[in-house]
Design an enzyme around this catalytic site. Sequence first.
Site, PDB file in Angstrom:
ATOM      1  N   GLU A 122       1.038  -1.418   0.191  1.00 36.91           N
ATOM      2  CA  GLU A 122       0.027  -0.202  -0.185  1.00 36.91           C
ATOM      3  C   GLU A 122       1.503   1.414  -0.109  1.00 36.91           C
ATOM      4  O   GLU A 122       1.947   1.056   0.884  1.00 36.91           O
ATOM      5  CB  GLU A 122      -0.837   0.046   1.262  1.00 36.91           C
ATOM      6  N   GLY A 262       3.376   2.135  10.637  1.00 37.19           N
ATOM      7  CA  GLY A 262       3.140   1.588  11.689  1.00 37.19           C
ATOM      8  C   GLY A 262       2.920   0.587  11.526  1.00 37.19           C
ATOM      9  O   GLY A 262       3.377  -0.543  12.337  1.00 37.19           O
ATOM     10  N   ASN A 266      -2.395  -6.574   5.778  1.00 37.35           N
ATOM     11  CA  ASN A 266      -2.759  -7.352   4.369  1.00 37.35           C
ATOM     12  C   ASN A 266      -3.254  -8.375   4.892  1.00 37.35           C
ATOM     13  O   ASN A 266      -3.354  -8.832   6.007  1.00 37.35           O
ATOM     14  CB  ASN A 266      -0.851  -7.859   4.263  1.00 37.35           C
ATOM     15  N   GLU A 299      -5.986  -2.751  12.908  1.00 33.68           N
ATOM     16  CA  GLU A 299      -5.805  -3.315  11.410  1.00 33.68           C
ATOM     17  C   GLU A 299      -6.219  -4.969  11.581  1.00 33.68           C
ATOM     18  O   GLU A 299      -6.176  -5.213  10.366  1.00 33.68           O
ATOM     19  CB  GLU A 299      -4.101  -4.195  11.702  1.00 33.68           C
TER      20      GLU A 299
HETATM   21  N1  TRP Z   1      -2.729   0.472   6.103  1.00 33.74           N
HETATM   22  C1  TRP Z   1      -2.127   1.135   7.341  1.00 33.74           C
HETATM   23  C2  TRP Z   1      -2.817   1.343   7.857  1.00 33.74           C
HETATM   24  O1  TRP Z   1      -3.646   2.503   8.834  1.00 33.74           O
HETATM   25  C3  TRP Z   1      -1.056   2.562   6.672  1.00 33.74           C
HETATM   26  C4  TRP Z   1       0.215   1.808   5.918  1.00 33.74           C
HETATM   27  C5  TRP Z   1       0.768   1.309   6.306  1.00 33.74           C
HETATM   28  C6  TRP Z   1       0.444   2.829   4.932  1.00 33.74           C
HETATM   29  N2  TRP Z   1       2.332   1.690   5.465  1.00 33.74           N
HETATM   30  C7  TRP Z   1       1.864   1.613   4.332  1.00 33.74           C
HETATM   31  C8  TRP Z   1       0.425   3.293   3.768  1.00 33.74           C
HETATM   32  C9  TRP Z   1       2.784   2.296   3.593  1.00 33.74           C
HETATM   33  C10 TRP Z   1       1.364   3.633   2.438  1.00 33.74           C
HETATM   34  C11 TRP Z   1       2.337   3.467   2.791  1.00 33.74           C
HETATM   35  O2  TRP Z   1      -3.137   0.825   8.880  1.00 33.74           O
HETATM   36 ZN    ZN Z   2      -5.402   1.742   8.471  1.00 33.34          ZN
END
Ligand code: TRP
Ligand code: ZN
Length: 855
Positions: A122, A262, A266, A299
């Site tokens: 992501e 953080g 996945n 998560e």
């Molecule tokens: N979706 C993740 C969260 O909010 C966010 C995230 C984790 C993310 N690593 C990333 C977004 C790297 C962009 C790039 O829990």
């Molecule tokens: Zn999130």
Amino acid sequence: MSEFTPRFLADYQPSPYRIHQTRLVIDLDDHKTKVTSQLSMEKVATDSQPLELDGEHLTLVSLLVDGKEIAESNYSVSDSSLVIEGLSGEFTLDIVTEIDPANNTALEGLYKSGQAYCTQCEAEGFRRITYYLDRPDVMSIFTTKVIGDKASYPYLLANGNPVERGQLENGKHFVTWHDPFPKPCYLFALVAGDFDLLADTYTTSSGKDVALEIFVDKGNRSKAEHAMASLKHSMRWDEETFGLVYDLDIYMIVAVDFFNMGAMENKGLNVFNSKYVLADTASATDVDFFNIEAVIAHEYFHNWTGNRITCRDWFQLSLKEGLTVFRDQQFSADMHSAAVTRIKNVKVLRAQQFAEDAGPMSHPIRPEKVMEMNNFYTLTVYEKGAEVIRMLHTLLGKQGFRAGMDRYFEKFDGMAVTCDDFVNAMAEANNRDLSIFKRWYGQSGTPEVTIEKRYFDERLHLTFSQVTPASPSQPEKQALHIPIKVEFIKPASNEVIEELLELKSESETWSFDVPQSTVVAPFAEFSAPVKVHFEQSDDELLSIVEHAKDSFSVWEAGQSILRKEVVRLMQNDNDEISESVMRTFQAVIDADIDPAFKALMLTLPSFDEVTGSEQNVNAQALVEVLERLKIFVANVFEQPLLSLFDESRKSINSDAQSAPGQRALSSVVLNYLAVKPEHHELVSKLFGNADNMTDQLAALTIAVRQQTSGAGTLLQKFEQQWINDTLVMDKWFSVNTNIPSSDLFAHMEALKTRPDFEMTNPNRVRALVGAFAMQNPKQFHCKSGQGYNFLANMVVEMDKLNPQVASRLITPLIQREAFSGEYQKLMTQALETIIQSPQLSKDITEKLNAALAEQ
Ligand code: TRP
Ligand code: ZN
């Protein structure tokens, strides 16, 4: 600086192609990992659009269409895409690419964290693994075969369930994983390494056993227990609160040291920054324990809000993030004190999101224009996004909100949808018109609500007026739908009445049948993310402190008194501290309340909280006033604070449940007392006797900030004790940046040359550079401009290695609006030095463009 082009929400088009099945074979190697991708695809559009696959930092090895090579004139490769012409109907692509994980310092795509391989896809990292339709509305079923050396990588993990494993020649082995749920590629994950495994099982409310597995670096297994307990609590909570049950047979979490954010949700295989997994009382603070539980929950909750229902496009990011932050905040509130949790959330929002909303990168929770998506994982999308969901919860009530959530899952499970779809589900399930409410999604800036109070005809008349300040991209702002919870405190009886008002136009007046001197506490629970202008006397505020039912209102009234004082003292620098401040502190010290809440009530507004709501701030004057207030409190309340300190230290041992609150209270109190050298002894005693990181770190931080005579020795002792613990050493680096004198700059240069300061490890860089800019306003905003220049240089250096992290570090330099001209000028000069640097990333370029366009 214009070589990058933005994308617009308004330009969204569905994909002309679909990917039904994705079969990957990933043969791991440090510099030459081979990725074989077989895609079962279909063209769904009827026009002649070619297939444009995204791909970056890839070497194309081979390409077959339906098993056959194609003419070179039928495809072209650029540094961001693979374009294939002449495809129609159903077809298969076989694509082989080669990648270099060991040199991937951006930590996007496949990279190495220490000895392990892991992925971060992501938002748009999958395109660094293979050519693909890297957009969240393209959902596919993934089968992933991971191949690696058996001795170095005994664990080979990917999404879903393991379906096959076996030995290969040359000491290699493989595991094949199948994920039955169609998903966008940003949820793809792969991990390979040698770990300690903490395993457990969870039985769902529907009676299914789920294997829970947490993978951590060797030797850290016992530090994963808290994460495991947190995971089980999250699973139970989501069943009980929203009827949401986990859907795979296995849920894995891997903790890695090198991570940009953080954690990442996945499907079936979360990857976490080790900071949000590992904890024991010796090495992690109470705040760390709290945050781990919250991030584990966040998560996990994404499995339904994010994975089962995902985003149509990245402009809709708040669809999953705002909602999931709201869910994790509710979970934390249920697990701990709801009042304390709410106040902490509001403090972050007002100190940081308000500044973002007033700055050059201000955007609605659903942005309209994006150059680099990584720049939009913001406090606005996350925290303000959560406030918007909370307002729906307030407007619809707990049951109405649940009905809306149920409707959302009924309609959209398995789909990639929009924020509008979510609000429509809420509106339908409750038979409500939320059309004005939807403006929260498209309008940036913090609304300001002014309240006027009049009494006539034996009724109290309250007029609420709203204005959202114009911004460059939105010169005209519309009225929003604002839920306003109000408490009325009646005179004499102190009886409290609650009302929920809904402001939907620029201004509206309500009248109430209450006595003349009724006290009004507006925005109970902080019912909307707005700035409030309401003239109230100190007596009224004190009455709220004493009688309001809602704890947020109580805290807010106390803080209002203190904020007023800070602003007044900044204007008249040799003035006395007011009587009301004394009365507030006296009332709080005497009150019989939860220690964690008392700690918050006794905490002065932070530097950032003041700059988040004031303008034309002289930074050095603010630092000085906050210091003066602290000294004043310490002098006037020395004896009661000493007793409070003793009491809270005593109750820590007798009541484990309230121990975190008592520890927080004792450190807030010690922070005051330590301005007097005669109490420095208490600081070194707290450090010396500490059997937990909370006390040890609190004592060390106070010692460094007050420059007690023992501060240097304590820093050394701490370093010796923890030199082999990376996460604790991050704390040590951060404390070092709190040194209040200008010696700090030479000290930080020395810290940068230590072998354990690695620019490739984001946690370490944030521990030094981020902490300096956030925790030491005195030196960061020093008038020589040295603080700004230090940050600017580090941003340039970091941008070459890891643009995503560099782009977050630059934040305090572009948020200039709150400060007076001399500071703004120095910040701008620092930004201008950054722009001189060649080959800046898209991430930094987008922010510099926005910041310098403002001048
Ligand atoms: N979706 C993740 C969260 O909010 C966010 C995230 C984790 C993310 N690593 C990333 C977004 C790297 C962009 C790039 O829990
Ligand atoms: Zn999130």
